[in-house]
Design an enzyme around this catalytic site. Structure first.
Site, PDB file in Angstrom:
ATOM      1  N   GLU A  47       0.815  -1.589  -0.149  1.00 46.41           N
ATOM      2  CA  GLU A  47       0.003  -0.049   0.140  1.00 46.41           C
ATOM      3  C   GLU A  47       0.954   1.147   0.132  1.00 46.41           C
ATOM      4  O   GLU A  47       0.690   2.378  -0.407  1.00 46.41           O
ATOM      5  CB  GLU A  47      -1.131  -0.169   0.972  1.00 46.41           C
ATOM      6  CG  GLU A  47      -2.075  -1.236   0.833  1.00 46.41           C
ATOM      7  CD  GLU A  47      -1.964  -2.530   1.401  1.00 46.41           C
ATOM      8  OE1 GLU A  47      -0.363  -2.654   1.929  1.00 46.41           O
ATOM      9  OE2 GLU A  47      -2.231  -3.460   1.265  1.00 46.41           O
ATOM     10  N   PHE A 109     -11.082  -7.989  14.446  1.00 52.44           N
ATOM     11  CA  PHE A 109      -9.623  -8.557  12.821  1.00 52.44           C
ATOM     12  C   PHE A 109      -9.742  -6.893  12.035  1.00 52.44           C
ATOM     13  O   PHE A 109     -10.485  -6.512  11.438  1.00 52.44           O
ATOM     14  CB  PHE A 109     -10.228  -9.443  12.258  1.00 52.44           C
ATOM     15  CG  PHE A 109      -9.122  -9.977  11.244  1.00 52.44           C
ATOM     16  CD1 PHE A 109      -7.633 -10.890  11.420  1.00 52.44           C
ATOM     17  CD2 PHE A 109      -9.433 -10.255   9.639  1.00 52.44           C
ATOM     18  CE1 PHE A 109      -6.939 -11.013  10.866  1.00 52.44           C
ATOM     19  CE2 PHE A 109      -8.829 -10.417   8.282  1.00 52.44           C
ATOM     20  CZ  PHE A 109      -7.467 -10.798   9.894  1.00 52.44           C
ATOM     21  N   GLN A 110      -8.431  -7.294  11.909  1.00 49.95           N
ATOM     22  CA  GLN A 110      -7.487  -5.562  11.558  1.00 49.95           C
ATOM     23  C   GLN A 110      -8.534  -4.570  11.262  1.00 49.95           C
ATOM     24  O   GLN A 110      -8.739  -3.617  10.774  1.00 49.95           O
ATOM     25  CB  GLN A 110      -8.328  -6.056  10.144  1.00 49.95           C
ATOM     26  CG  GLN A 110      -7.104  -7.035   9.091  1.00 49.95           C
ATOM     27  CD  GLN A 110      -6.748  -7.638   7.650  1.00 49.95           C
ATOM     28  OE1 GLN A 110      -7.453  -7.225   7.383  1.00 49.95           O
ATOM     29  NE2 GLN A 110      -5.978  -8.109   7.773  1.00 49.95           N
ATOM     30  N   LYS A 159     -17.000  -1.062   7.074  1.00 48.92           N
ATOM     31  CA  LYS A 159     -17.933  -1.796   5.772  1.00 48.92           C
ATOM     32  C   LYS A 159     -18.958  -1.980   5.575  1.00 48.92           C
ATOM     33  O   LYS A 159     -19.762  -2.056   4.138  1.00 48.92           O
ATOM     34  CB  LYS A 159     -16.614  -3.454   5.832  1.00 48.92           C
ATOM     35  CG  LYS A 159     -17.150  -4.590   4.944  1.00 48.92           C
ATOM     36  CD  LYS A 159     -16.722  -6.262   5.422  1.00 48.92           C
ATOM     37  CE  LYS A 159     -17.057  -7.262   4.152  1.00 48.92           C
ATOM     38  NZ  LYS A 159     -16.707  -7.967   4.159  1.00 48.92           N
ATOM     39  N   MET A 474      24.793   8.163   1.541  1.00 50.34           N
ATOM     40  CA  MET A 474      24.474   9.542   2.346  1.00 50.34           C
ATOM     41  C   MET A 474      24.491   9.838   3.654  1.00 50.34           C
ATOM     42  O   MET A 474      25.474  10.427   4.026  1.00 50.34           O
ATOM     43  CB  MET A 474      22.830  10.178   2.091  1.00 50.34           C
ATOM     44  CG  MET A 474      23.075  11.471   2.754  1.00 50.34           C
ATOM     45  SD  MET A 474      24.327  12.548   2.033  1.00 50.34           S
ATOM     46  CE  MET A 474      23.295  13.720  -0.110  1.00 50.34           C
TER      47      MET A 474
END
Lengths: 568, 160
Positions: A47, A109-110, A159, A474
């Protein structure tokens, strides 16, 4: 219609072409509604990559890029990409799925409080709690993301809100009381600015990302040419003034051009447009332009006097302010001549700086400075260059001339490694008509290399040039110059074979042994319209100069490698 | 200089705004010593009054940056002299003898609960007057205290 259908319909009304993202449990109704739509989904493999793609798409296209993720880990994976867009004022709308309303706060969940997580790094967050609320949430999100000082906006949709059906209407416009995207321009401020600039003996223009955002390059250039004023930029503002223009001095800052850093300290009036006086640009705030009158033009009033106290600030859209400033100046003077002591001084400094070690021609054949100069020779003026973060990016800052606005896409505010390759994908989708090249370091490239899978799958032509020093270059430079050559945690002993890596994704992989070969391969890549990774083996020992050491003033810029091992 | 500063913020009356405001207060490492909030404008907006301990520059930085927060309508900072401010406290005492307090102070006090365990006294006043009341009531006599934090309005606003 369902909340998910309302979401898609609202996105269509915003003329969204692409959604970058990944599906998961909590955004499946949204994905199902995509089935019947003409919006194209660009599947990423992480993502964060989706957020960078949307960000670059936004920077290039002037429209909000859209990314999507499911709840929990999908949403938290967005964070780095969203914070990157926030730091560089890029218009992004992020749409996340959330656990059903009834499950909120039950450690479902999640379940992650993504509104809580993202609030500090977004311009706004919205959470429609009924299907009927979805259209106005999306309208607000796009309005806020793209107006005023742009930025990312989150829309978190539970949802069951996606699933429920309701009568929905789609508002044309939305009222947001606490949000003022535009302020009326005070004509008196413009007159005062014109007076200051006309009276100045050593004026300098300082352009930032705000010029790109408001498409103000034309009036900015017109003012420079009218006043015969040299121009410096921030790293983000690079290219808002053509860097091959005789008045261009290039970027100032930690790895700015030597002549720019030198002359910004000598000006007596600074017109700063769409900049935020970042520490990486200015060095010690109090030392920066200490003796100059500073005029600051910005669309965001909270930037005034935040880092640097200024003499005059003008709130407004850069384009609008500069157009009226231009006419205010023309009412006072006609074009200034080239024959004045300040321009003589500018040329003197330019001559003097030609001999500094950083500008020498003795760099190795395969080295950052020579590679980026060669790229500029080969790439057409409108080609888009994206970068990762590190020395390769700084060599571009110094040696790669950006000629057109919106052709330099780089993460400056947050300095996010891994930005370059996903950004190239987003940029190419926004401008399919121009070549897009990602210049990367090996450290940055491997952070988001799986964006290659997306590029191959979607048949998006791009080239990734990877300067491979098998090191976090760097950081290694800082350890060499400031930490007594204690190289801790920077050397890669397990780097991939970049040619095979590219090939395993179905892309082309090349490695080059000379600058000439690099030029040939790059030209091949440009004509082949494929996805190509060009590995350029470089030395980890080549440091970036000029260098303004951290915590120092811009006058303390060091022009070349020191004799002793630790200098700062 | 570190001193108590008042940060007054007018916001849209909706969920999540306090979170957006306190995020900036926390970012600048300011401690919230008092906070009152209540709906105004017929429920349309909400005024938050923070008492913050910090230097002027930091508190002003927060106020300025708050103007970027979309649900914030106004944000101002004031020194203690620039506002009219009052606080309410409920003080639970083992024993309460009004004679102990002067006429003027007694007017600020109100006994609101008596039980076998003790007396709950309500006091309204400036933060200093509440401190003084607690001192006079005697530390060992105090069972518990609940203070609301100050509500404040700028002085020029009342004159206008």
């Amino acid at each position: 219609m369902s909340g998910a259908q309302a979401l898609i319909e609202a996105l269509k009304r915003e003329k969204v072409e692409y959604i970058f993202g990944m599906p998961g449990g909590a955004n499946l109704p949204f994905y199902d509604a995509l089935w019947d739509s003409n919006i194209k989904h660009i599947l990423t493999r992480h993502e964060q990559i989706a957020a960078h793609m949307a960000d670059a798409y936004g920077r290039v296209s002037r429209r909000a890029g859209v990314c999507s993720a499911t709840s929990g880990p999908g949403a938290t994976n967005l964070v780095t990409g969203i914070a990157t867009a926030f730091a560089d004022s890029s218009p992004v709308v992020a749409i996340t799925g959330q656990v059903p309303r009834g499950m909120t706060g039950r450690n479902a969940f999640q379940e992650t409080d993504v509104v809580g997580v993202l609030t500090p790094v977004t311009k706004y967050t919205l959470q429609p709690l009924s299907a009927a609320d979805v259209p106005s949430a999306i309208r607000k999100a796009f309005h806020i993301a793209t107006t005023g000082r742009p930025g990312p906006v989150l829309v978190d949709v539970p949802k069951d809100v996606q699933q429920e059906t309701a009568e929905v209407t789609f508002p044309e416009s939305v009222e947001i009381r606490g949000y003022r995207s535009k302020a009326p321009l005070d004509p008196q401020d413009v007159e005062r600015a014109a007076d200051l600039l006309v009276r100045a003996k050593r004026p300098l223009l300082f352009g930032g990302g705000g010029i790109r955002i408001s498409d103000a390059s034309q009036p900015f250039r017109a003012i420079a040419e009218l006043l015969m004023t040299p121009v410096v930029t921030t790293l983000q503002g690079k290219g808002t003034f053509p860097e091959d223009h005789p008045l261009s001095l290039g970027p100032i800052g930690m790895h700015g051009r030597a002549e720019a850093n030198k002359l910004v300290s000598e000006c007596d009036a600074l017109l700063a447009v769409g900049v935020r006086f970042s520490d990486r640009s200015t060095g010690t705030f109090s030392e920066f332009c200490k003796d100059a009158m500073i005029i600051h033009i910005d669309a965001d009033p909270t930037e005034f006097n935040k880092n640097k106290a200024v003499n005059l600030h003008i709130l407004g859209d850069a384009n609008e302010v500069l157009v009226s400033l231009y006419s205010a100046i023309t009412r006072r003077i006609s074009k200034k001549g080239e024959d004045n002591p300040w321009l003589k001084r500018v040329n003197e400094v330019r001559e003097e700086m030609k001999s500094i070690p950083a500008y020498r021609d003795s760099y190795a054949d395969l080295s950052g400075p020579r590679i980026v100069k060669k790229m500029r020779e080969i790439l057409p003026p409108d080609a888009i260059l994206t970068t990762g973060v590190g020395r390769h990016q700084m060599w571009c800052e110094i040696h790669y001339q950006v000629l057109r606005p919106r052709t330099w896409i780089t993460s400056t505010g947050l300095g996010t490694m891994g930005f370059g390759l996903p950004a190239a994908v987003g940029a190419k989708l926004a401008r399919p008509d121009v070549p897009v090249v990602d210049l990367d370091g090996d450290g940055s490239f491997v952070m988001t290399e799986q964006a290659l899978a997306t590029a191959v799958e979607q048949n998006i032509p791009l080239i990734s040039v990877v300067l491979n020093d098998r090191s976090l270059g760097m950081v290694e430079q800082w350890q060499r110059l400031m930490y007594n050559r204690h190289y801790i945690g920077v050397k890669f002993n397990g780097s991939p074979n970049f040619v095979k890596l590219a090939e395993s994704y179905g892309a082309e992989g090349r490695t080059v042994g000379s600058l000439d070969e690099f030029a040939r391969v790059l030209k091949d890549g440009l004509s082949s319209q494929t996805q190509m990774v060009i590995e350029v083996p470089v030395s980890p020992e080549e440091d970036v100069f000029p260098f303004m050491p951290p915590g120092k003033g811009i006058k303390d810029t060091v022009y070349g490698p020191p004799k002793e091992s630790a200098i700062f | 200089m570190r001193a108590s500063k008042i940060l007054s913020v007018l916001v849209d009356n909706k969920p999540g705004t306090l979170f957006r405001v306190t995020h900036l207060v926390r970012l600048m490492r300011l401690n919230i010593e008092g906070l009152t909030l209540g709906v105004t404008n017929g429920g349309d907006t909400c005024r938050m009054t923070f008492t913050l301990n910090g230097d002027d520059r930091t508190v002003e930085h927060v106020a300025r940056q708050l103007m970027k927060v979309i649900d914030v309508i106004e944000a101002h900072t004031y020194g203690p002299q620039e506002v009219t401010a009052r606080e309410l406290a409920l003080v639970s005492l083992k024993k309460f003898d009004p004679i102990q307090f002067g006429e003027e102070e007694r007017q600020r006090l109100n006994v609101i609960d008596r039980s076998t365990a003790g007396v709950v006294v309500q006091i309204v006043g400036t933060a200093g007057e509440i401190d003084e009341f607690v001192r006079r009531a005697g530390e060992s006599n105090v069972i518990d205290i609940a203070r609301t934090g100050v509500a404040a309005l700028p002085k020029e606003k009342q004159n206008a």
